[in-house]
Scaffold this motif. Sequence first.
Motif, PDB file in Angstrom:
ATOM      1  N   ALA A  14      -0.372 -16.829 -15.647  1.00  0.00           N
ATOM      2  CA  ALA A  14      -1.131 -15.815 -16.598  1.00  0.00           C
ATOM      3  C   ALA A  14      -1.185 -16.734 -17.946  1.00  0.00           C
ATOM      4  O   ALA A  14      -2.279 -16.993 -18.652  1.00  0.00           O
ATOM      5  CB  ALA A  14      -0.406 -14.913 -16.903  1.00  0.00           C
ATOM      6  N   GLN A  18      -5.003 -18.028 -19.435  1.00  0.00           N
ATOM      7  CA  GLN A  18      -5.688 -17.510 -20.542  1.00  0.00           C
ATOM      8  C   GLN A  18      -6.138 -18.609 -21.620  1.00  0.00           C
ATOM      9  O   GLN A  18      -6.759 -18.329 -22.530  1.00  0.00           O
ATOM     10  CB  GLN A  18      -4.748 -16.722 -21.244  1.00  0.00           C
ATOM     11  N   ASP A 157      -2.721  -7.101  -6.119  1.00  0.00           N
ATOM     12  CA  ASP A 157      -3.045  -5.993  -7.044  1.00  0.00           C
ATOM     13  C   ASP A 157      -4.121  -6.776  -8.189  1.00  0.00           C
ATOM     14  O   ASP A 157      -4.443  -7.792  -8.026  1.00  0.00           O
ATOM     15  CB  ASP A 157      -1.779  -5.384  -7.698  1.00  0.00           C
ATOM     16  N   ARG A 159      -3.918  -7.368 -11.256  1.00  0.00           N
ATOM     17  CA  ARG A 159      -3.486  -8.395 -12.094  1.00  0.00           C
ATOM     18  C   ARG A 159      -3.071  -9.716 -11.520  1.00  0.00           C
ATOM     19  O   ARG A 159      -3.619 -10.712 -11.949  1.00  0.00           O
ATOM     20  CB  ARG A 159      -2.035  -7.763 -12.796  1.00  0.00           C
ATOM     21  N   THR A 160      -2.761  -9.673 -10.177  1.00  0.00           N
ATOM     22  CA  THR A 160      -2.539 -10.846  -9.406  1.00  0.00           C
ATOM     23  C   THR A 160      -3.804 -11.445  -9.084  1.00  0.00           C
ATOM     24  O   THR A 160      -4.218 -12.696  -9.186  1.00  0.00           O
ATOM     25  CB  THR A 160      -1.795 -10.556  -8.111  1.00  0.00           C
ATOM     26  N   GLY A 162      -6.612 -10.964 -10.507  1.00  0.00           N
ATOM     27  CA  GLY A 162      -7.365 -11.691 -11.831  1.00  0.00           C
ATOM     28  C   GLY A 162      -6.959 -12.970 -11.973  1.00  0.00           C
ATOM     29  O   GLY A 162      -7.523 -13.751 -12.631  1.00  0.00           O
ATOM     30  N   LEU A 163      -5.491 -13.188 -11.773  1.00  0.00           N
ATOM     31  CA  LEU A 163      -4.938 -14.794 -12.193  1.00  0.00           C
ATOM     32  C   LEU A 163      -5.591 -15.386 -11.053  1.00  0.00           C
ATOM     33  O   LEU A 163      -5.747 -16.722 -11.408  1.00  0.00           O
ATOM     34  CB  LEU A 163      -3.492 -14.513 -12.098  1.00  0.00           C
TER      35      LEU A 163
END
Length: 188
Positions: A14, A18, A157, A159-160, A162-163
């Motif tokens: 993450a 970013q 999920d 979050r995962t 998205g990464l």
Amino acid sequence: MMRRLSLIALVAVAACSQAEPEPAAKALAEAPAAPAEIPEATKGFAEGVRIAWENGQAVTPDEATQLVGLNGPEGAIAALEAGTPGSRWTTVLVGIASAEPAWLDVAAALEPGATGERATELDTALKAALATDPAATLRVLEVARQRLSPAVVCAGDARTTGLLKPAVETIADPALEAKKTACLEALG
């Protein structure tokens, strides 16, 4: 221990994902005179990797592959002491997460014997590998495999996924286009 390593790996991914890439010329012109400080998340991940190896539970990809040949995938997982903190299984998971081709081959060999928590740990290691080197990871995935398919490894999920999505989008190898497409569909 594995959950800690998985969490640390995701935090490191993450943090890396970013950052906005800078043009090469600007990056060179603004390069710091002294070495940059290593981010805490990266230090934590590196420390976790060192702990896995310092516990005297070293295993190489060749040794893990030999265990599969001698004992089958389920027997190899048992022989690697899966479920024991600091075991050779932990070392195998860290190796798979590194996305080195030899370790990814070990993942493919072990996958048929991974069930329950071991299957979840293998999936987490493959997701970390996907974030580390998406092209190398997609090369070992096969659409017809139960857990070693792009649809499974790339799912997760929000979050995962998205990464992972930005990493998968970087793949330019035409030979991986079908797997890349399947992975991006699973990522949403």
